[in-house]
Design a protein around this motif. Structure first.
Motif, short mmCIF file in Angstrom:
data_model
loop_
_atom_site.label_atom_id
_atom_site.label_comp_id
_atom_site.label_asym_id
_atom_site.label_seq_id
_atom_site.Cartn_x
_atom_site.Cartn_y
_atom_site.Cartn_z
N ALA A 288 -4.82 0.85 -4.79
CA ALA A 288 -4.49 1.00 -3.40
C ALA A 288 -5.71 1.11 -2.44
CB ALA A 288 -3.54 2.17 -3.20
N ARG B 205 -8.53 -5.36 2.97
CA ARG B 205 -7.78 -5.74 4.04
C ARG B 205 -8.85 -5.11 5.40
NH1 ARG B 205 -1.43 -3.21 4.00
NH2 ARG B 205 -0.67 -5.17 2.52
N ARG B 206 -9.46 -4.09 5.32
CA ARG B 206 -10.37 -3.87 6.06
C ARG B 206 -11.35 -4.87 6.28
NH1 ARG B 206 -11.93 0.69 3.93
NH2 ARG B 206 -10.14 1.72 4.75
N LYS C 144 0.84 4.08 -2.94
CA LYS C 144 0.39 5.17 -3.06
C LYS C 144 1.55 6.42 -3.29
CE LYS C 144 -3.34 4.58 0.39
NZ LYS C 144 -3.47 4.71 1.78
N GLU D 288 -6.80 -2.02 0.30
CA GLU D 288 -7.16 -1.27 1.50
C GLU D 288 -8.49 -1.58 2.05
OE1 GLU D 288 -5.89 2.98 3.99
OE2 GLU D 288 -6.59 2.99 1.92
N GLU D 289 -9.49 -1.84 1.22
CA GLU D 289 -11.00 -1.94 1.59
C GLU D 289 -10.82 -3.43 1.82
OE1 GLU D 289 -14.86 -1.89 2.30
OE2 GLU D 289 -13.45 -0.35 2.15
N LEU E 123 0.74 -1.26 0.01
CA LEU E 123 0.00 0.10 -0.05
C LEU E 123 0.91 1.15 0.02
CD1 LEU E 123 -3.16 -0.64 2.30
CD2 LEU E 123 -3.19 -0.41 0.07
#
Length: 278
Positions: free
Chosen positions: A258, A265-266, A194, A262-263, A190
């Motif tokens: 990214a 992983r959440r 970014k 991230e979503e 990530l």
């Protein structure tokens, strides 16, 4: 297999046609220029066919995440086509009324040619060229090309932001779409995505200002008369407009990838917490 071969062949033909557009549109193209254009078109077609016909990716990013590469191709095609038509129209009778494309270029110039803009820098760069060079015509072409790339960038941003690109119709394969990005090396993926996205966006924003400065240095050090060749002027202006578009589209795409990671992983962390509570 057959579908992939046909798709690769169609893409190769389109790329070859794109490379040959200036020679097909411009009047009075010399035989040497036509042969060089044919050679470049052949090389571009072979590379495109080999890339899309291969089962495994090599260097082309977002190969299976349309419309990323389709938008880039269309933007470059319209840039080359419009620039070729505008240069070819200079040979028309001045008494004839201006075409729709010429009026659009004049409108783009009036809108984008303001102090410290990239278009103004381009006009300053070409200001000291020999008298036969049409600085005002080159500025109009640059304005129209910049407008085309800005529209393409806006369309891709809208598609990525509101139409759930690149997972709207299929799953996103990280390895196929980012073959040059190794997610297992270096820091967290990530952070690197970014960081690369910020770098591409910053460089894409700065390139329209940096390229005129580099052109100015090149004009002072080498033969500036080369820019009076229509084919050379077309590709220089298209590179000035298209390279920033490519970098900024890549930056937007990396930010989107990214966000997807991230979503995911959440959601995975939330499921782990639910299992621990249960």
């Amino acid at each position: 297999m057959v579908k992939r071969i046909i798709g690769s062949a169609v893409r190769a033909l389109l790329m070859a046609f794109l490379m040959a557009v200036p020679s097909l549109v411009l009047p009075g193209t010399s035989s040497d220029a036509a042969q060089l254009a044919a050679l470049v078109a052949l090389v571009a077609a072979v590379v495109t066919f080999a890339e899309y016909n291969s089962e495994y990716p090599t260097f082309l990013e977002f190969r299976n995440a349309p419309p990323f590469n389709r938008l880039r191709f269309l933007a470059l095609f319209f840039c080359v086509w419009f620039a070729s038509l505008l240069i070819a129209s200079e040979a028309r009778d001045p008494a004839l009324p201006p075409t729709l494309l010429e009026n659009l270029a004049v409108s783009a110039k009036s809108m984008l040619d303001f102090p410290f803009s990239p278009v103004r820098l381009i006009s300053i760069t070409f200001a000291d060229l020999p008298a036969p060079f049409d600085v005002d015509g080159a500025t109009r072409i640059a304005s129209l090309l910049l407008l085309v790339t800005m529209i393409a960038l806006l369309l891709f941003w809208v598609h990525a932001r509101f139409i759930f690109w690149p997972i709207r119709k299929r799953a996103f394969n990280f390895w196929i779409n980012l073959p040059l990005f190794d997610p297992t090396s270096g820091r967290d993926v990530l952070f690197r995505l970014k960081r690369d996205a910020h770098f591409n966006l910053a460089l894409g924003f700065l390139l329209p200002f940096l390229i005129p400065a580099l052109l100015r240095l090149w004009i002072g050090a080498f033969d500036a008369s080369m820019l009076a060749v229509p084919e050379a002027l077309i590709w220089v202006l298209c590179a000035w407009a298209f390279l920033p578009l490519t970098l900024m589209m890549r930056g937007i795409a990396l930010f989107r990838v990214a966000a997807l990671i991230e979503e995911k992983r959440r959601r995975a962390y939330a499921q782990e917490d639910e299992l621990q509570i249960a």
